[in-house]
Motif scaffolding. Structure first.
Motif, PDB file in Angstrom:
ATOM      1  N   LEU A  25       0.818  -1.210   0.000  1.00 51.88           N
ATOM      2  CA  LEU A  25       0.000   0.000   0.000  1.00 51.88           C
ATOM      3  C   LEU A  25       0.850   1.257   0.000  1.00 51.88           C
ATOM      4  N   LEU A  26       1.974   1.211   0.697  1.00 48.38           N
ATOM      5  CA  LEU A  26       2.836   2.390   0.769  1.00 48.38           C
ATOM      6  C   LEU A  26       3.530   2.683  -0.553  1.00 48.38           C
ATOM      7  N   GLY A  27       3.466   1.753  -1.482  1.00 44.99           N
ATOM      8  CA  GLY A  27       4.091   1.977  -2.777  1.00 44.99           C
ATOM      9  C   GLY A  27       3.318   2.909  -3.684  1.00 44.99           C
ATOM     10  N   TYR A  28       2.123   3.315  -3.249  1.00 44.43           N
ATOM     11  CA  TYR A  28       1.260   4.148  -4.092  1.00 44.43           C
ATOM     12  C   TYR A  28       0.656   5.278  -3.274  1.00 44.43           C
ATOM     13  N   ARG A  29       0.635   6.461  -3.848  1.00 41.07           N
ATOM     14  CA  ARG A  29      -0.054   7.573  -3.210  1.00 41.07           C
ATOM     15  C   ARG A  29      -1.541   7.191  -3.059  1.00 41.07           C
ATOM     16  N   ASP A  30      -2.065   7.349  -1.851  1.00 40.52           N
ATOM     17  CA  ASP A  30      -3.450   6.968  -1.559  1.00 40.52           C
ATOM     18  C   ASP A  30      -3.698   5.472  -1.765  1.00 40.52           C
ATOM     19  N   GLY A  31      -2.638   4.665  -1.647  1.00 36.37           N
ATOM     20  CA  GLY A  31      -2.778   3.235  -1.864  1.00 36.37           C
ATOM     21  C   GLY A  31      -3.810   2.596  -0.956  1.00 36.37           C
ATOM     22  N   ALA A  32      -3.840   3.001   0.308  1.00 36.22           N
ATOM     23  CA  ALA A  32      -4.796   2.414   1.244  1.00 36.22           C
ATOM     24  C   ALA A  32      -6.228   2.789   0.882  1.00 36.22           C
ATOM     25  N   LYS A  33      -6.438   4.004   0.401  1.00 32.09           N
ATOM     26  CA  LYS A  33      -7.787   4.426   0.009  1.00 32.09           C
ATOM     27  C   LYS A  33      -8.269   3.641  -1.209  1.00 32.09           C
ATOM     28  N   VAL A  34      -7.379   3.387  -2.145  1.00 27.80           N
ATOM     29  CA  VAL A  34      -7.751   2.595  -3.323  1.00 27.80           C
ATOM     30  C   VAL A  34      -8.126   1.176  -2.903  1.00 27.80           C
ATOM     31  N   PHE A  35      -7.337   0.618  -2.006  1.00 27.89           N
ATOM     32  CA  PHE A  35      -7.508  -0.775  -1.594  1.00 27.89           C
ATOM     33  C   PHE A  35      -8.761  -0.965  -0.748  1.00 27.89           C
ATOM     34  N   SER A  36      -9.042  -0.005   0.109  1.00 34.49           N
ATOM     35  CA  SER A  36     -10.152  -0.140   1.061  1.00 34.49           C
ATOM     36  C   SER A  36     -11.490  -0.182   0.334  1.00 34.49           C
ATOM     37  N   GLY A  37     -12.272  -1.208   0.605  1.00 29.62           N
ATOM     38  CA  GLY A  37     -13.607  -1.306   0.049  1.00 29.62           C
ATOM     39  C   GLY A  37     -13.671  -1.779  -1.387  1.00 29.62           C
ATOM     40  N   SER A  38     -12.514  -2.035  -1.997  1.00 35.91           N
ATOM     41  CA  SER A  38     -12.522  -2.498  -3.374  1.00 35.91           C
ATOM     42  C   SER A  38     -12.864  -3.988  -3.430  1.00 35.91           C
ATOM     43  N   ARG A  39     -13.392  -4.392  -4.564  1.00 34.97           N
ATOM     44  CA  ARG A  39     -13.773  -5.784  -4.789  1.00 34.97           C
ATOM     45  C   ARG A  39     -12.768  -6.412  -5.736  1.00 34.97           C
ATOM     46  N   PHE A  40     -12.102  -7.476  -5.272  1.00 34.45           N
ATOM     47  CA  PHE A  40     -11.113  -8.118  -6.119  1.00 34.45           C
ATOM     48  C   PHE A  40     -11.759  -8.692  -7.375  1.00 34.45           C
ATOM     49  N   THR A  41     -11.058  -8.571  -8.486  1.00 38.53           N
ATOM     50  CA  THR A  41     -11.505  -9.173  -9.738  1.00 38.53           C
ATOM     51  C   THR A  41     -10.835 -10.535  -9.877  1.00 38.53           C
ATOM     52  N   GLY A  42     -11.506 -11.464 -10.517  1.00 40.56           N
ATOM     53  CA  GLY A  42     -10.919 -12.783 -10.688  1.00 40.56           C
ATOM     54  C   GLY A  42     -10.820 -13.544  -9.378  1.00 40.56           C
ATOM     55  N   LEU A  43      -9.984 -14.577  -9.388  1.00 39.67           N
ATOM     56  CA  LEU A  43      -9.850 -15.450  -8.216  1.00 39.67           C
ATOM     57  C   LEU A  43      -8.403 -15.564  -7.737  1.00 39.67           C
ATOM     58  N   ASP A  44      -7.566 -14.606  -8.134  1.00 38.48           N
ATOM     59  CA  ASP A  44      -6.168 -14.664  -7.711  1.00 38.48           C
ATOM     60  C   ASP A  44      -6.031 -14.730  -6.196  1.00 38.48           C
ATOM     61  N   HIS A  45      -6.922 -13.997  -5.523  1.00 38.83           N
ATOM     62  CA  HIS A  45      -6.808 -13.914  -4.068  1.00 38.83           C
ATOM     63  C   HIS A  45      -7.293 -15.171  -3.353  1.00 38.83           C
ATOM     64  N   ALA A  46      -8.135 -15.974  -4.028  1.00 38.54           N
ATOM     65  CA  ALA A  46      -8.774 -17.099  -3.343  1.00 38.54           C
ATOM     66  C   ALA A  46      -7.761 -18.144  -2.895  1.00 38.54           C
ATOM     67  N   ARG A  47      -6.775 -18.418  -3.752  1.00 40.22           N
ATOM     68  CA  ARG A  47      -5.771 -19.429  -3.399  1.00 40.22           C
ATOM     69  C   ARG A  47      -4.991 -19.017  -2.158  1.00 40.22           C
ATOM     70  N   HIS A  48      -4.663 -17.730  -2.084  1.00 39.08           N
ATOM     71  CA  HIS A  48      -3.876 -17.253  -0.945  1.00 39.08           C
ATOM     72  C   HIS A  48      -4.735 -17.159   0.317  1.00 39.08           C
ATOM     73  N   MET A  49      -5.982 -16.790   0.139  1.00 40.10           N
ATOM     74  CA  MET A  49      -6.894 -16.765   1.285  1.00 40.10           C
ATOM     75  C   MET A  49      -7.076 -18.173   1.835  1.00 40.10           C
TER      76      MET A  49
END
Length: 216
Positions: free
Chosen positions: A95-119
């Motif tokens: 998140l720190l790699g991007y200006r307002d990175g936390a705001k972009v990330f917060s509340g967003s809905r992941f696309t695809g299933l990339d996150h499912a394997r790691h979850m």
């Protein structure tokens, strides 16, 4: 007439460009028109890939997550503590790699299933330590909420590493609050030393998970 061929426009290229522009403009200044201009296309061309700005933010958050996972070394033999610490340290770094990175990330809905394997892998570590699925979800969600919230506040003071917003001079703050000595002294703990602040807060969250659910 130029014969140079541009890379085809796709979701990945648009998201990559948007993430790059984010560091220049911040979230408020990130517009579809600006992104289209950077890609040398007309703004309507972006609507073939994203129906609106939120859909683009979802893809940007997903790409941030992919990069976080790629940069985080996880071991199936991790203890539950190690896994919570690693995942959330990696999230903060991403998140720190991007200006307002936390705001972009917060509340967003992941696309695809990339996150499912790691979850799935994270939940297996937590349930393998003796937590129920519900407890594992509560533990992971609480740690993630802490991290995203912390970085949101951190970026409110330091939009990017090395930058500092005007109005957050700790010494000037202490001078103004001289009549409230404890509150004045707290400024150094609130607005400086963010690495140490984050680690202490994350340690509190992890200790709380252990105490709440009786984990060793």
């Amino acid at each position: 007439m130029s014969t140079e061929r541009r890379a085809p426009l796709d979701r990945g290229r648009v998201a990559e460009t948007a993430l790059r522009l984010l560091n220049e403009t911040g979230l408020d200044g990130l517009t579809l028109r600006a992104i289209a201009g950077e890609l040398d296309v007309k703004a309507p061309a972006l609507y073939w890939h994203f129906k609106d700005k939120q859909a683009l933010l979802d893809e940007m958050a997903t790409e941030m997550y992919r990069r976080m996972v790629a940069g985080t070394s996880l071991d199936p033999a991790d203890t539950w503590r190690e896994r919570l610490l690693k995942v959330n340290r990696g999230l903060r770094t991403a998140l720190l790699g991007y200006r307002d990175g936390a705001k972009v990330f917060s509340g967003s809905r992941f696309t695809g299933l990339d996150h499912a394997r790691h979850m799935e892998a994270d939940l297996r570590v937590l349930t393998g330590a003796g937590l129920t699925l519900a407890q594992a979800v509560h533990a992971g969600r609480t740690a993630t909420a802490y991290t995203v919230g912390f970085v949101t506040e951190e970026q409110g003071v330091r939009p990017l590493p090395g930058e500092r917003r005007e109005g957050f001079d700790v010494e000037e703050r202490a001078h103004r609050m001289a009549g409230f000595p404890l509150a004045a002294a707290a400024g150094h703990l609130l607005f400086d030393g963010y690495d140490a602040q984050f680690e202490e807060g994350l340690a509190l969250v992890v200790a709380g998970v252990g105490a709440r659910y009786g984990l060793g």
